[in-house]
Design a protein around this motif. Structure first.
Motif, PDB file in Angstrom:
ATOM      1  N   LYS A  98     -16.711  -0.784 -37.723  1.00 54.54           N
ATOM      2  CA  LYS A  98     -15.268  -0.959 -37.527  1.00 54.54           C
ATOM      3  C   LYS A  98     -14.589   0.055 -38.429  1.00 54.54           C
ATOM      4  O   LYS A  98     -14.950   0.194 -39.604  1.00 54.54           O
ATOM      5  CB  LYS A  98     -14.872  -2.389 -37.914  1.00 54.54           C
ATOM      6  CG  LYS A  98     -13.517  -2.795 -37.461  1.00 54.54           C
ATOM      7  CD  LYS A  98     -13.616  -3.482 -36.118  1.00 54.54           C
ATOM      8  CE  LYS A  98     -12.293  -4.103 -35.747  1.00 54.54           C
ATOM      9  NZ  LYS A  98     -12.113  -4.254 -34.332  1.00 54.54           N
ATOM     10  N   GLU A  99     -13.590   0.783 -37.899  1.00 56.12           N
ATOM     11  CA  GLU A  99     -12.936   1.802 -38.718  1.00 56.12           C
ATOM     12  C   GLU A  99     -11.458   1.914 -38.376  1.00 56.12           C
ATOM     13  O   GLU A  99     -10.999   1.397 -37.365  1.00 56.12           O
ATOM     14  CB  GLU A  99     -13.621   3.155 -38.554  1.00 56.12           C
ATOM     15  CG  GLU A  99     -13.595   3.714 -37.157  1.00 56.12           C
ATOM     16  CD  GLU A  99     -14.411   4.990 -37.026  1.00 56.12           C
ATOM     17  OE1 GLU A  99     -14.412   5.804 -37.958  1.00 56.12           O
ATOM     18  OE2 GLU A  99     -15.053   5.154 -35.979  1.00 56.12           O
ATOM     19  N   CYS A 100     -10.745   2.581 -39.281  1.00 61.47           N
ATOM     20  CA  CYS A 100      -9.308   2.833 -39.118  1.00 61.47           C
ATOM     21  C   CYS A 100      -8.500   1.541 -39.031  1.00 61.47           C
ATOM     22  O   CYS A 100      -7.529   1.453 -38.267  1.00 61.47           O
ATOM     23  CB  CYS A 100      -9.039   3.747 -37.931  1.00 61.47           C
ATOM     24  SG  CYS A 100      -9.724   5.403 -38.139  1.00 61.47           S
ATOM     25  N   LEU A 101      -8.894   0.534 -39.819  1.00 62.37           N
ATOM     26  CA  LEU A 101      -8.132  -0.708 -39.871  1.00 62.37           C
ATOM     27  C   LEU A 101      -6.805  -0.464 -40.584  1.00 62.37           C
ATOM     28  O   LEU A 101      -6.705   0.383 -41.469  1.00 62.37           O
ATOM     29  CB  LEU A 101      -8.928  -1.781 -40.609  1.00 62.37           C
ATOM     30  CG  LEU A 101     -10.213  -2.246 -39.910  1.00 62.37           C
ATOM     31  CD1 LEU A 101     -11.079  -3.045 -40.856  1.00 62.37           C
ATOM     32  CD2 LEU A 101      -9.874  -3.057 -38.686  1.00 62.37           C
ATOM     33  N   TYR A 124     -10.900  -8.468 -44.540  1.00 59.30           N
ATOM     34  CA  TYR A 124     -11.711  -7.252 -44.498  1.00 59.30           C
ATOM     35  C   TYR A 124     -13.002  -7.357 -45.319  1.00 59.30           C
ATOM     36  O   TYR A 124     -13.927  -6.574 -45.109  1.00 59.30           O
ATOM     37  CB  TYR A 124     -10.911  -6.056 -45.011  1.00 59.30           C
ATOM     38  CG  TYR A 124      -9.767  -5.624 -44.122  1.00 59.30           C
ATOM     39  CD1 TYR A 124      -9.475  -6.263 -42.925  1.00 59.30           C
ATOM     40  CD2 TYR A 124      -8.949  -4.565 -44.492  1.00 59.30           C
ATOM     41  CE1 TYR A 124      -8.420  -5.858 -42.128  1.00 59.30           C
ATOM     42  CE2 TYR A 124      -7.896  -4.153 -43.703  1.00 59.30           C
ATOM     43  CZ  TYR A 124      -7.627  -4.790 -42.520  1.00 59.30           C
ATOM     44  OH  TYR A 124      -6.584  -4.380 -41.736  1.00 59.30           O
ATOM     45  N   LEU A 191     -13.505 -11.251 -38.734  1.00 58.97           N
ATOM     46  CA  LEU A 191     -14.068  -9.921 -38.458  1.00 58.97           C
ATOM     47  C   LEU A 191     -15.586  -9.902 -38.686  1.00 58.97           C
ATOM     48  O   LEU A 191     -16.329  -9.319 -37.901  1.00 58.97           O
ATOM     49  CB  LEU A 191     -13.431  -8.860 -39.358  1.00 58.97           C
ATOM     50  CG  LEU A 191     -12.012  -8.420 -39.030  1.00 58.97           C
ATOM     51  CD1 LEU A 191     -11.482  -7.504 -40.111  1.00 58.97           C
ATOM     52  CD2 LEU A 191     -11.985  -7.711 -37.683  1.00 58.97           C
TER      53      LEU A 191
END
Length: 194
Positions: A98-101, A124, A191
């Motif tokens: 998962k990226e760019c949260l 997170y 998440l």
């Protein structure tokens, strides 16, 4: 909690004022304050401040990692002096899932220093975070400098070795209960249940 980055990734001492990271609890997450020297090298990324920026690690940046050492699940938060950020969730070494949260982050520059404040949502963090490390990067080309809160011990650095911030074996313990209080219970993260 206060942490000061005083060494390069290979345990050599830095030659400038150190980056300092302050962590304190907030109701919605963990507040992270940064106080750092401002090098302005490389220049600001060519994207709007306040938005996630993939590749921030190639600019002037402070990076903080929170690790569940048993499962090798970790949160990586990168912030820069120009107001950019990047949040990554990783499972196993370097495996980004998962990226760019989004992240609430503000930064300001005053002559030769910069300050930043981020609010990292509890959502997170992987469950049972027990280890931590932090890094700072600045400079271009031959002047590129990689600094680590918990560096590789000098005697373990091999000839030709390059910096690698995903060497999880060099992370050290962090205790959120010591920071927040013994009664604190880690909020469940939807998440990390996926």
């Amino acid at each position: 909690m206060e942490f000061t980055i005083e060494h390069q990734w290979n345990s050599a001492s830095i030659t400038h004022d150190p980056v300092t990271i302050y962590l304190k609890p907030a109701s919605e997450g963990l507040q992270m304050d940064i106080s750092a020297p401002f090098f302005n090298d490389p220049p600001s990324p060519l994207s709007p401040a306040g938005e996630p920026f993939h590749g921030l690690w190639e600019h002037e940046v402070v990076e903080v990692f929170f690790l569940n050492s048993e499962k090798e699940q970790y949160l990586e938060v990168e912030v820069g002096p120009h107001g950019h950020h990047l949040v990554l969730l990783l499972s196993q070494r370097r495996n980004i899932w998962k990226e760019c949260l989004p992240l609430s982050f503000q930064a300001s520059i005053t002559e030769k220093t910069w300050k930043g404040r981020a609010l990292i949502p509890w959502e997170y963090f992987p469950p049972s975070v027990d280890q931590f490390n932090a890094y700072a990067i600045h400079g271009s080309e031959l002047k590129r400098t990689f600094e680590a809160l918990y560096p590789i011990p000098e005697k373990e650095v091999q000839e030709g070795q390059k910096p690698d911030f995903h060497r999880l074996e060099y992370f050290r313990p962090i205790n959120f209960n010591a920071l927040i209080g013994d009664e604190w219970k880690e909020p469940a993260s939807s998440l990390w249940k996926k």
